[in-house]
Design an enzyme around this catalytic site. Structure first.
Site, PDB file in Angstrom:
ATOM      1  N   GLY A  77       0.827  -1.204   0.000  1.00 29.43           N
ATOM      2  CA  GLY A  77       0.000   0.000   0.000  1.00 29.43           C
ATOM      3  C   GLY A  77       0.852   1.241   0.000  1.00 29.43           C
ATOM      4  O   GLY A  77       2.059   1.193   0.246  1.00 29.43           O
ATOM      5  N   TYR A 140      -6.974   7.791  -0.675  1.00 35.90           N
ATOM      6  CA  TYR A 140      -6.525   6.614   0.104  1.00 35.90           C
ATOM      7  C   TYR A 140      -7.701   5.978   0.842  1.00 35.90           C
ATOM      8  O   TYR A 140      -7.895   4.760   0.793  1.00 35.90           O
ATOM      9  CB  TYR A 140      -5.445   7.088   1.072  1.00 35.90           C
ATOM     10  CG  TYR A 140      -4.887   6.039   1.998  1.00 35.90           C
ATOM     11  CD1 TYR A 140      -3.946   5.103   1.553  1.00 35.90           C
ATOM     12  CD2 TYR A 140      -5.274   5.987   3.336  1.00 35.90           C
ATOM     13  CE1 TYR A 140      -3.415   4.159   2.419  1.00 35.90           C
ATOM     14  CE2 TYR A 140      -4.750   5.050   4.208  1.00 35.90           C
ATOM     15  CZ  TYR A 140      -3.825   4.136   3.748  1.00 35.90           C
ATOM     16  OH  TYR A 140      -3.295   3.200   4.605  1.00 35.90           O
ATOM     17  N   LYS A 144      -9.215   2.259   0.318  1.00 36.07           N
ATOM     18  CA  LYS A 144      -9.214   1.281   1.423  1.00 36.07           C
ATOM     19  C   LYS A 144     -10.646   0.881   1.808  1.00 36.07           C
ATOM     20  O   LYS A 144     -10.892  -0.263   2.198  1.00 36.07           O
ATOM     21  CB  LYS A 144      -8.482   1.860   2.640  1.00 36.07           C
ATOM     22  CG  LYS A 144      -6.969   2.029   2.441  1.00 36.07           C
ATOM     23  CD  LYS A 144      -6.275   0.693   2.234  1.00 36.07           C
ATOM     24  CE  LYS A 144      -4.771   0.803   2.452  1.00 36.07           C
ATOM     25  NZ  LYS A 144      -4.083  -0.488   2.234  1.00 36.07           N
ATOM     26  N   ILE A 173       0.186   2.197  13.386  1.00 32.85           N
ATOM     27  CA  ILE A 173       1.194   1.154  13.559  1.00 32.85           C
ATOM     28  C   ILE A 173       2.566   1.733  13.245  1.00 32.85           C
ATOM     29  O   ILE A 173       2.743   2.419  12.225  1.00 32.85           O
ATOM     30  CB  ILE A 173       0.895  -0.043  12.623  1.00 32.85           C
ATOM     31  CG1 ILE A 173      -0.557  -0.523  12.768  1.00 32.85           C
ATOM     32  CG2 ILE A 173       1.878  -1.183  12.894  1.00 32.85           C
ATOM     33  CD1 ILE A 173      -0.949  -1.060  14.126  1.00 32.85           C
TER      34      ILE A 173
HETATM   35  N1  LIG Z   1       1.317   2.016   9.440  1.00 31.99           N
HETATM   36  C1  LIG Z   1       0.041   2.287   9.717  1.00 31.99           C
HETATM   37  O1  LIG Z   1      -0.280   2.884  10.765  1.00 31.99           O
HETATM   38  C2  LIG Z   1      -1.041   1.858   8.766  1.00 31.99           C
HETATM   39  C3  LIG Z   1      -2.335   2.290   9.061  1.00 31.99           C
HETATM   40  C4  LIG Z   1      -3.370   1.914   8.227  1.00 31.99           C
HETATM   41  C5  LIG Z   1      -3.118   1.125   7.117  1.00 31.99           C
HETATM   42  N2  LIG Z   1      -1.852   0.728   6.825  1.00 31.99           N
HETATM   43  C6  LIG Z   1      -1.679  -0.133   5.647  1.00 31.99           C
HETATM   44  O2  LIG Z   1      -0.873  -1.240   5.983  1.00 31.99           O
HETATM   45  C7  LIG Z   1      -0.148  -1.671   4.817  1.00 31.99           C
HETATM   46  C8  LIG Z   1       1.337  -1.731   5.145  1.00 31.99           C
HETATM   47  O3  LIG Z   1       1.761  -0.413   5.475  1.00 31.99           O
HETATM   48  P1  LIG Z   1       3.114  -0.110   6.259  1.00 31.99           P
HETATM   49  O4  LIG Z   1       2.797   0.901   7.283  1.00 31.99           O
HETATM   50  O5  LIG Z   1       3.780  -1.382   6.628  1.00 31.99           O
HETATM   51  O6  LIG Z   1       3.899   0.663   5.087  1.00 31.99           O
HETATM   52  P2  LIG Z   1       5.376   0.480   4.490  1.00 31.99           P
HETATM   53  O7  LIG Z   1       5.540   1.672   3.596  1.00 31.99           O
HETATM   54  O8  LIG Z   1       6.348   0.220   5.567  1.00 31.99           O
HETATM   55  O9  LIG Z   1       5.248  -0.842   3.593  1.00 31.99           O
HETATM   56  C9  LIG Z   1       4.503  -0.863   2.416  1.00 31.99           C
HETATM   57  C10 LIG Z   1       5.178  -1.818   1.445  1.00 31.99           C
HETATM   58  O10 LIG Z   1       4.372  -1.907   0.264  1.00 31.99           O
HETATM   59  C11 LIG Z   1       5.233  -1.926  -0.841  1.00 31.99           C
HETATM   60  N3  LIG Z   1       4.552  -1.462  -2.046  1.00 31.99           N
HETATM   61  C12 LIG Z   1       4.064  -0.205  -2.300  1.00 31.99           C
HETATM   62  N4  LIG Z   1       3.550  -0.151  -3.529  1.00 31.99           N
HETATM   63  C13 LIG Z   1       3.713  -1.379  -4.086  1.00 31.99           C
HETATM   64  C14 LIG Z   1       3.405  -1.941  -5.347  1.00 31.99           C
HETATM   65  N5  LIG Z   1       2.821  -1.209  -6.318  1.00 31.99           N
HETATM   66  N6  LIG Z   1       3.719  -3.226  -5.584  1.00 31.99           N
HETATM   67  C15 LIG Z   1       4.315  -3.974  -4.627  1.00 31.99           C
HETATM   68  N7  LIG Z   1       4.654  -3.500  -3.409  1.00 31.99           N
HETATM   69  C16 LIG Z   1       4.355  -2.218  -3.138  1.00 31.99           C
HETATM   70  C17 LIG Z   1       6.378  -0.991  -0.456  1.00 31.99           C
HETATM   71  O11 LIG Z   1       7.531  -1.209  -1.261  1.00 31.99           O
HETATM   72  C18 LIG Z   1       6.569  -1.351   1.016  1.00 31.99           C
HETATM   73  O12 LIG Z   1       7.534  -2.386   1.169  1.00 31.99           O
HETATM   74  C19 LIG Z   1      -0.473  -0.675   3.710  1.00 31.99           C
HETATM   75  O13 LIG Z   1      -1.496  -1.210   2.891  1.00 31.99           O
HETATM   76  C20 LIG Z   1      -0.987   0.531   4.473  1.00 31.99           C
HETATM   77  O14 LIG Z   1      -1.840   1.310   3.685  1.00 31.99           O
HETATM   78  C21 LIG Z   1      -0.809   1.080   7.626  1.00 31.99           C
END
Ligand SMILES: NC(=O)c1ccc[n+]([C@@H]2O[C@H](COP(=O)([O-])OP(=O)(O)OC[C@H]3O[C@@H](n4cnc5c(N)ncnc54)[C@H](O)[C@@H]3O)[C@@H](O)[C@H]2O)c1
Length: 237
Positions: A77, A140, A144, A173
């Protein structure tokens, strides 16, 4: 080919996806990671989930390496932060492409194996912003929220075939995505400020999401499908 079940985790090179890949490996799954960046462990495939040809090729590589895919976790994401009036259609499309269309491609690509085996587990990582909306993140949150809707519809369609589909909307997170948002002053305060307002008084860890995911893909979670399981320290109830 191994007797263990095979799981594909997208976005598994960083943050939440990485913790899920590590946890499912510890749980005994064969784990393949699809990410734009190489993952530091496991069977790593550099894949852009928005590109169907790349996804199909990588899924075939997993079948070749481990055998049929029976678990899919969509964690890839990218967020975005821009006033709606200034949001270009290209920005909108890019965020929808990664967060929603990527899920479409990966599910369609993995599904034949799950249907053939009459057993499958799909977990989609959405976002707690879908509970309440979020200013400057319309693209976004829209993408989602669509993932949550897709989850519910697929659960109804695929349940008779032995495939469960659930979503985890994480809230706050501690990952590179969150820290980047903090540095860019997009959180409306620091992570510490938010901890003070979070009922359990801590930031979430990628391992919190991984633990929930581990349960949802297990055998004993077979009666849970079409659910949106919040993991957010009580920030959203
Ligand atoms: N961190 C938070 O608080 C939080 C909150 C709500 C939702 N999320 C969701 O959780 C998921 C993980 O987020 P995170 O915080 O670990 O982020 P992060 O940026 O650490 O990891 C996201 C990963 O997705 C990969 N990615 C992005 N676009 C891509 C594509 N087109 N093809 C393949 N890989 C791709 C990136 O290279 C990265 O390794 C995401 O979907 C994010 O939207 C996170």
């Amino acid at each position: 080919m191994s007797a263990a079940r095979t799981a594909v985790v997208t976005g598994g090179a960083s943050g939440i996806g990485r913790a899920i890949a590590q946890r499912l490996t510890a749980d005994g799954f064969n784990v393949s990671v699809f990410d734009l960046n190489p993952a530091d462990e496991g069977h790593s495939l550099v894949v852009d989930v928005t590109d169907r040809a790349q996804v199909d090729k990588a899924m075939d590589a997993v079948r070749e390496h481990y055998g049929p895919v029976s678990v899919l976790v969509n964690a890839a994401g990218r967020d975005g932060f821009i006033r709606f009036a200034d949001l270009s259609f290209a920005d909108w499309q890019r965020v929808v492409d990664i967060n929603l269309n990527g899920v479409f491609h990966c599910v369609q690509s993995a599904l034949p194996d799950m249907r053939a085996g009459r057993w499958g587990r799909i977990v989609n990582i959405s976002s707690s912003s879908t509970h309440s909306g979020q200013p400057f993140m319309a693209h976004y949150v829209a993408a989602k929220s669509a993932v949550n809707g897709l989850t519910k519809s697929l659960a109804l369609e695929l349940g008779p075939q032995g495939v469960t589909v659930n979503a985890i909307p994480p809230g706050f997170i501690d990952t590179p995505m969150l820290r980047t948002a903090e540095q860019a002053k997009r959180l409306g305060g620091t992570v510490e400020d938010h901890i003070a307002r979070t009922p359990v008084r801590r930031v979430g860890l990628p391992e919190d999401i991984a633990a929930t995911c581990s349960f949802l893909v297990s055998e004993e979670a077979g009666y849970i499908t079409g659910q949106i399981i919040g993991v957010n320290g009580g920030r959203n109830t």
